[in-house]
Design a protein around this motif. Structure first.
Motif, PDB file in Angstrom:
ATOM      1  N   ARG A  63       0.689  -1.293   0.067  1.00 40.82           N
ATOM      2  CA  ARG A  63      -0.241  -0.030  -0.197  1.00 40.82           C
ATOM      3  C   ARG A  63       0.889   1.148   0.046  1.00 40.82           C
ATOM      4  N   LEU A  64       1.982   1.141   0.544  1.00 40.43           N
ATOM      5  CA  LEU A  64       2.910   2.294   0.673  1.00 40.43           C
ATOM      6  C   LEU A  64       3.853   2.303  -0.623  1.00 40.43           C
ATOM      7  N   GLY A  65       3.695   1.438  -1.619  1.00 43.71           N
ATOM      8  CA  GLY A  65       4.290   1.601  -2.717  1.00 43.71           C
ATOM      9  C   GLY A  65       5.628   1.323  -2.633  1.00 43.71           C
ATOM     10  N   PHE A  66       6.339   0.263  -1.855  1.00 45.86           N
ATOM     11  CA  PHE A  66       7.493  -0.396  -1.906  1.00 45.86           C
ATOM     12  C   PHE A  66       7.301  -1.766  -2.701  1.00 45.86           C
ATOM     13  N   SER A  67       8.581  -1.845  -3.272  1.00 40.93           N
ATOM     14  CA  SER A  67       8.741  -3.029  -4.043  1.00 40.93           C
ATOM     15  C   SER A  67       8.611  -4.398  -3.300  1.00 40.93           C
ATOM     16  N   LEU A  68       8.534  -5.555  -3.892  1.00 38.45           N
ATOM     17  CA  LEU A  68       8.578  -6.663  -3.068  1.00 38.45           C
ATOM     18  C   LEU A  68       9.891  -6.915  -2.580  1.00 38.45           C
ATOM     19  N   ASP A  69      11.024  -6.579  -3.135  1.00 36.98           N
ATOM     20  CA  ASP A  69      12.291  -6.667  -2.903  1.00 36.98           C
ATOM     21  C   ASP A  69      12.523  -6.004  -1.514  1.00 36.98           C
ATOM     22  N   GLU A  70      12.032  -4.645  -1.582  1.00 35.55           N
ATOM     23  CA  GLU A  70      12.459  -3.563  -0.465  1.00 35.55           C
ATOM     24  C   GLU A  70      11.367  -4.318   0.728  1.00 35.55           C
ATOM     25  N   ILE A  71      10.301  -4.731   0.495  1.00 34.57           N
ATOM     26  CA  ILE A  71       9.522  -5.094   1.586  1.00 34.57           C
ATOM     27  C   ILE A  71      10.224  -6.587   1.999  1.00 34.57           C
ATOM     28  N   GLN A  87      19.778  -1.544  10.519  1.00 38.38           N
ATOM     29  CA  GLN A  87      18.106  -1.960   9.988  1.00 38.38           C
ATOM     30  C   GLN A  87      17.431  -0.683  10.090  1.00 38.38           C
ATOM     31  N   LEU A  88      17.565  -0.048  11.382  1.00 38.07           N
ATOM     32  CA  LEU A  88      16.714   1.190  11.449  1.00 38.07           C
ATOM     33  C   LEU A  88      17.224   2.341  10.523  1.00 38.07           C
ATOM     34  N   ASP A  93      15.917   5.351   5.430  1.00 37.78           N
ATOM     35  CA  ASP A  93      16.191   5.656   4.205  1.00 37.78           C
ATOM     36  C   ASP A  93      15.093   5.359   3.234  1.00 37.78           C
ATOM     37  N   GLN A  94      14.418   3.955   3.378  1.00 32.02           N
ATOM     38  CA  GLN A  94      13.563   3.695   2.433  1.00 32.02           C
ATOM     39  C   GLN A  94      12.311   4.579   2.639  1.00 32.02           C
ATOM     40  N   ILE A  95      12.108   5.078   4.038  1.00 25.41           N
ATOM     41  CA  ILE A  95      10.812   5.861   4.199  1.00 25.41           C
ATOM     42  C   ILE A  95      11.023   7.357   3.590  1.00 25.41           C
ATOM     43  N   ARG A  98      10.462   7.026  -0.177  1.00 25.43           N
ATOM     44  CA  ARG A  98       9.293   6.672  -0.653  1.00 25.43           C
ATOM     45  C   ARG A  98       8.383   7.874  -0.567  1.00 25.43           C
ATOM     46  N   ARG A  99       8.675   8.783   0.640  1.00 27.33           N
ATOM     47  CA  ARG A  99       8.116  10.113   0.790  1.00 27.33           C
ATOM     48  C   ARG A  99       8.300  10.923  -0.230  1.00 27.33           C
ATOM     49  N   THR A 100       9.702  10.931  -0.660  1.00 23.07           N
ATOM     50  CA  THR A 100      10.071  11.815  -1.707  1.00 23.07           C
ATOM     51  C   THR A 100       9.361  11.781  -3.160  1.00 23.07           C
TER      52      THR A 100
END
Length: 135
Positions: A63-71, A87-88, A93-95, A98-100
């Motif tokens: 729903r947030l638009g991440f790819s399956l690899d990112e997920i 990890q954090l 960085d991913q957030i 994605r926000r950008t």
């Protein structure tokens, strides 16, 4: 022999599909990708709380638009020891990334809506002029 362990709650594939409003095929696809690892009892899949949480995380990531690899990376972090700095940082960085992307899409959509409104206004004006000229 007395078993003092309380059996963990489990779910069938159909129960998870109904709960999360997805198809059985979707759940099987996530299983094929290694995102879910249900227990096998013969030909039956038995999903444990870990699978249920991972499915919720996968669907939220989609729903947030991440790819399956990112997920997959993010979901795998869920299983690791909490609080590992790497990890954090990765997740943050991913957030940010994605926000950008989403903010740029929002700007693009707003611009497109403005363009459509201008074209619509011109079309209505031209249509009105044509109708008035024909009477």
């Amino acid at each position: 022999m007395h078993n003092s362990q309380v059996p963990a709650e489990t779910w069938s594939i159909a129960e998870l599909a109904a709960e999360y409003d997805v198809t059985l095929r979707t759940i099987r696809f996530y299983e094929d990708r290694g995102l879910l690892t249900p227990e096998r009892r013969g030909t039956t899949r038995v999903y444990h709380p870990r699978d249920r949480v991972r499915l919720a995380l996968v669907l939220r990531g989609k729903r947030l638009g991440f790819s399956l690899d990112e997920i997959a990376k993010i979901v795998d972090m869920y299983d690791a020891e909490p609080g590992e700095e790497g990890q954090l940082v990765y997740l943050l960085d991913q957030i940010t990334h994605r926000r950008t992307e989403l903010e740029q899409r929002r700007r693009d959509i707003e611009e497109t809506l403005q363009d459509l409104a201008q074209v619509e206004t011109r079309c209505r004006t031209d249509l009105e002029a044509l109708r008035n000229g024909q009477t």
